[in-house]
Design a protein around this motif. Structure first.
Motif, PDB file in Angstrom:
ATOM      1  N   GLY A 169     -21.700  27.636  37.737  1.00  0.00           N
ATOM      2  CA  GLY A 169     -21.998  27.930  39.130  1.00  0.00           C
ATOM      3  C   GLY A 169     -20.841  28.597  39.858  1.00  0.00           C
ATOM      4  O   GLY A 169     -19.704  28.629  39.372  1.00  0.00           O
ATOM      5  N   TYR A 170     -21.132  29.103  41.045  1.00  0.00           N
ATOM      6  CA  TYR A 170     -20.150  29.871  41.821  1.00  0.00           C
ATOM      7  C   TYR A 170     -18.918  29.032  42.151  1.00  0.00           C
ATOM      8  O   TYR A 170     -17.775  29.459  41.933  1.00  0.00           O
ATOM      9  CB  TYR A 170     -20.826  30.376  43.092  1.00  0.00           C
ATOM     10  N   GLY A 171     -19.123  27.819  42.661  1.00  0.00           N
ATOM     11  CA  GLY A 171     -17.988  26.950  42.962  1.00  0.00           C
ATOM     12  C   GLY A 171     -17.209  26.580  41.718  1.00  0.00           C
ATOM     13  O   GLY A 171     -15.962  26.530  41.733  1.00  0.00           O
ATOM     14  N   GLU A 172     -17.920  26.323  40.619  1.00  0.00           N
ATOM     15  CA  GLU A 172     -17.251  26.004  39.357  1.00  0.00           C
ATOM     16  C   GLU A 172     -16.445  27.187  38.843  1.00  0.00           C
ATOM     17  O   GLU A 172     -15.361  27.022  38.277  1.00  0.00           O
ATOM     18  CB  GLU A 172     -18.293  25.597  38.309  1.00  0.00           C
ATOM     19  N   LEU A 173     -16.960  28.389  39.046  1.00  0.00           N
ATOM     20  CA  LEU A 173     -16.255  29.590  38.625  1.00  0.00           C
ATOM     21  C   LEU A 173     -14.943  29.742  39.392  1.00  0.00           C
ATOM     22  O   LEU A 173     -13.901  30.076  38.807  1.00  0.00           O
ATOM     23  CB  LEU A 173     -17.148  30.813  38.841  1.00  0.00           C
ATOM     24  N   ILE A 174     -14.977  29.483  40.683  1.00  0.00           N
ATOM     25  CA  ILE A 174     -13.754  29.520  41.493  1.00  0.00           C
ATOM     26  C   ILE A 174     -12.745  28.506  40.951  1.00  0.00           C
ATOM     27  O   ILE A 174     -11.554  28.818  40.790  1.00  0.00           O
ATOM     28  CB  ILE A 174     -14.081  29.246  42.972  1.00  0.00           C
ATOM     29  N   ASP A 175     -13.211  27.304  40.641  1.00  0.00           N
ATOM     30  CA  ASP A 175     -12.334  26.273  40.067  1.00  0.00           C
ATOM     31  C   ASP A 175     -11.704  26.746  38.756  1.00  0.00           C
ATOM     32  O   ASP A 175     -10.507  26.549  38.514  1.00  0.00           O
ATOM     33  CB  ASP A 175     -13.123  24.990  39.805  1.00  0.00           C
ATOM     34  N   GLU A 176     -12.520  27.353  37.906  1.00  0.00           N
ATOM     35  CA  GLU A 176     -12.034  27.820  36.596  1.00  0.00           C
ATOM     36  C   GLU A 176     -10.942  28.875  36.768  1.00  0.00           C
ATOM     37  O   GLU A 176      -9.916  28.842  36.082  1.00  0.00           O
ATOM     38  CB  GLU A 176     -13.197  28.401  35.789  1.00  0.00           C
TER      39      GLU A 176
ATOM     40  N   PHE B  15     -17.224  39.967  44.069  1.00  0.00           N
ATOM     41  CA  PHE B  15     -17.170  38.512  43.861  1.00  0.00           C
ATOM     42  C   PHE B  15     -17.895  37.737  44.953  1.00  0.00           C
ATOM     43  O   PHE B  15     -17.630  36.568  45.173  1.00  0.00           O
ATOM     44  CB  PHE B  15     -15.702  38.054  43.757  1.00  0.00           C
ATOM     45  N   THR B  16     -18.807  38.373  45.676  1.00  0.00           N
ATOM     46  CA  THR B  16     -19.673  37.565  46.525  1.00  0.00           C
ATOM     47  C   THR B  16     -20.618  36.788  45.607  1.00  0.00           C
ATOM     48  O   THR B  16     -20.756  37.126  44.423  1.00  0.00           O
ATOM     49  CB  THR B  16     -20.505  38.428  47.491  1.00  0.00           C
ATOM     50  N   GLN B  17     -21.276  35.784  46.126  1.00  0.00           N
ATOM     51  CA  GLN B  17     -22.146  34.986  45.256  1.00  0.00           C
ATOM     52  C   GLN B  17     -23.330  35.787  44.734  1.00  0.00           C
ATOM     53  O   GLN B  17     -23.997  35.374  43.786  1.00  0.00           O
ATOM     54  CB  GLN B  17     -22.641  33.746  45.994  1.00  0.00           C
ATOM     55  N   TYR B  18     -23.577  36.970  45.350  1.00  0.00           N
ATOM     56  CA  TYR B  18     -24.683  37.813  44.899  1.00  0.00           C
ATOM     57  C   TYR B  18     -24.228  38.957  43.996  1.00  0.00           C
ATOM     58  O   TYR B  18     -25.054  39.723  43.508  1.00  0.00           O
ATOM     59  CB  TYR B  18     -25.425  38.391  46.114  1.00  0.00           C
ATOM     60  N   SER B  19     -22.929  39.071  43.778  1.00  0.00           N
ATOM     61  CA  SER B  19     -22.400  40.138  42.934  1.00  0.00           C
ATOM     62  C   SER B  19     -22.709  39.877  41.471  1.00  0.00           C
ATOM     63  O   SER B  19     -22.984  38.743  41.063  1.00  0.00           O
ATOM     64  CB  SER B  19     -20.890  40.269  43.135  1.00  0.00           C
ATOM     65  N   MET B  20     -22.623  40.944  40.680  1.00  0.00           N
ATOM     66  CA  MET B  20     -22.981  40.828  39.273  1.00  0.00           C
ATOM     67  C   MET B  20     -22.120  39.816  38.527  1.00  0.00           C
ATOM     68  O   MET B  20     -22.631  39.003  37.762  1.00  0.00           O
ATOM     69  CB  MET B  20     -22.909  42.206  38.606  1.00  0.00           C
ATOM     70  N   TYR B  21     -20.801  39.839  38.744  1.00  0.00           N
ATOM     71  CA  TYR B  21     -19.921  38.949  37.977  1.00  0.00           C
ATOM     72  C   TYR B  21     -20.283  37.474  38.168  1.00  0.00           C
ATOM     73  O   TYR B  21     -20.534  36.768  37.180  1.00  0.00           O
ATOM     74  CB  TYR B  21     -18.451  39.203  38.339  1.00  0.00           C
TER      75      TYR B  21
END
Length: 369
Positions: free
Chosen positions: A349-356, A333-339
């Motif tokens: 986006g990465y921040g939006e994904l964390i929010d979700e 789950f780093t910003q460079y990871s596949m998921y």
């Protein structure tokens, strides 16, 4: 102004994936909205000691000269407990605990045993603390490749041939194990049943190599899964739960390619620099095949009863048949990871994904569901 959601970011742990977890936590903490969330950083040192980690320290964890970071053993010891006002975190000072810090949700960025396998999820459940990701049973079944494959089989999902070898079977009747393996075409991939990040995996090209490969795998787990190598493309899909209880969502699909055409996607290829790996997002497949991979991904997610997030890995054969390989309930789950990259390319986006993910965790009830 609304009160910030109180989030505990938990990282480190006692598994062999401790360093990967630290990298994941640093990446999340660099992206999380600190105006929206009141963040508490809980580091689990290699000894198992829970400590309070300064936010800036946690955000700065990184690999140095190829060495992964670790949670220091020093630092204030913390204890999770239940209070009359809900779950809280206390700092231990000698034989005393300070005033509990209330928590709304935990985001456990732990990979491998004792973090991704239902153990810490059970602790959260006991304290009625909502948390990101799969529940106790789904986490346990998703971590154990043997039980995961049994769930897939029960759901009628297509998958490749494999054998399971327990510690007792290998210790008492190796001839029987060897006989069972004869039904598998070479090469074989020998894996710890309950480990992730490709740790402890060996590719076996000749039967006489299997004993050493099982020994390597058993350094991480007494139970071993041996899979028949599949000739096909490795296509992955990210799955994301919905706060309103609707069907899980799927990302565009991606493909992992070893640029030099050799080896496999092992630990070094995933986390250490200098490896010749390409991630194609979206994968170069037609719409019908992508839809089939996405369908398989949701079926695999549901087969183990996953919640929140999951990355489903499949093999696409030359014939067009799709086989499910595995599901990871706490993928890299780093910003460079596949998921996260799959969702980035899908418009989230990465921040939006964390929010979700936090929203999904907050929306579901505690206890049985």
């Amino acid at each position: 102004m609304s009160t910030p959601t109180r989030v505990a970011i938990v990282f480190g742990g006692v598994s062999s994936e401790h360093g990967v977890s630290c990298l994941t936590a640093a990446s999340v903490l660099q992206a999380i909205d600190l105006d929206r969330y009141e963040v508490t950083c809980i580091g689990i040192a290699p000894s198992g000691r829970w400590t309070l980690v300064d936010l800036d320290v946690a955000r700065s964890l990184h690999t140095v000269d190829g060495v992964l970071p670790t949670v220091p053993e020093s630092g204030p010891e913390v204890v999770l407990l239940s209070t009359g006002r809900g779950p809280g975190l206390c700092v231990r000072e000698g034989d005393r605990l300070d005033e509990p810090r209330p928590l709304d949700v935990a985001f456990a960025l732990l990979h491998g045993p004792f973090g991704e396998d239902g153990t810490i999820q059970g602790l959260f459940e006991m304290h009625q603390l909502r948390y990101v990701g799969a529940g106790v049973a789904a986490s346990a079944n998703g971590m154990d490749k043997h039980l995961m494959k049994a769930c897939f089989a029960a759901a009628g999902l297509p998958q490749g041939p494999y054998e399971v070898v327990t510690a007792r079977q290998w210790a008492t009747d190796r001839d029987a194990v060897t006989s069972r393996l004869e039904r598998l075409d070479l090469p074989w991939f020998v894996k710890p049943a309950r480990a992730g990040s490709s740790i402890g995996i060996t590719k076996v090209n000749h039967p006489e190599q299997v004993a050493a490969a099982i020994g390597t795998a058993q350094q991480h787990d007494p139970k071993v899964v041996i899979e028949q190598g599949i000739i096909g493309r490795e296509i992955e899909c990210a799955v994301l739960g919905s706060p309103d209880g609707a069907s899980p969502r799927t990302s565009l699909v991606g493909e992992i390619r070893m640029v030099d055409g050799s080896g496999f996607y092992d630990f070094d290829a995933k986390y250490l620099p200098g490896e010749q790996v390409a991630l194609d997002i979206p994968a170069r497949i037609d719409d019908a095949l992508q839809a089939r991979v996405q369908e398989i991904a949701v079926q695999a997610f549901d087969a183990i009863g996953a919640e929140g997030l999951g990355r489903v890995d499949t093999f696409v054969l030359e014939s067009g048949e799709v086989l499910v390989n595995e599901i990871n309930t706490m993928p890299g789950f780093t910003q460079y990871s596949m998921y996260p990259q799959l969702w980035q390319k899908s418009g989230l986006g990465y921040g939006e994904l964390i929010d979700e993910l936090i929203a999904v965790a907050l929306a579901r009830p505690t206890g049985l569901r």
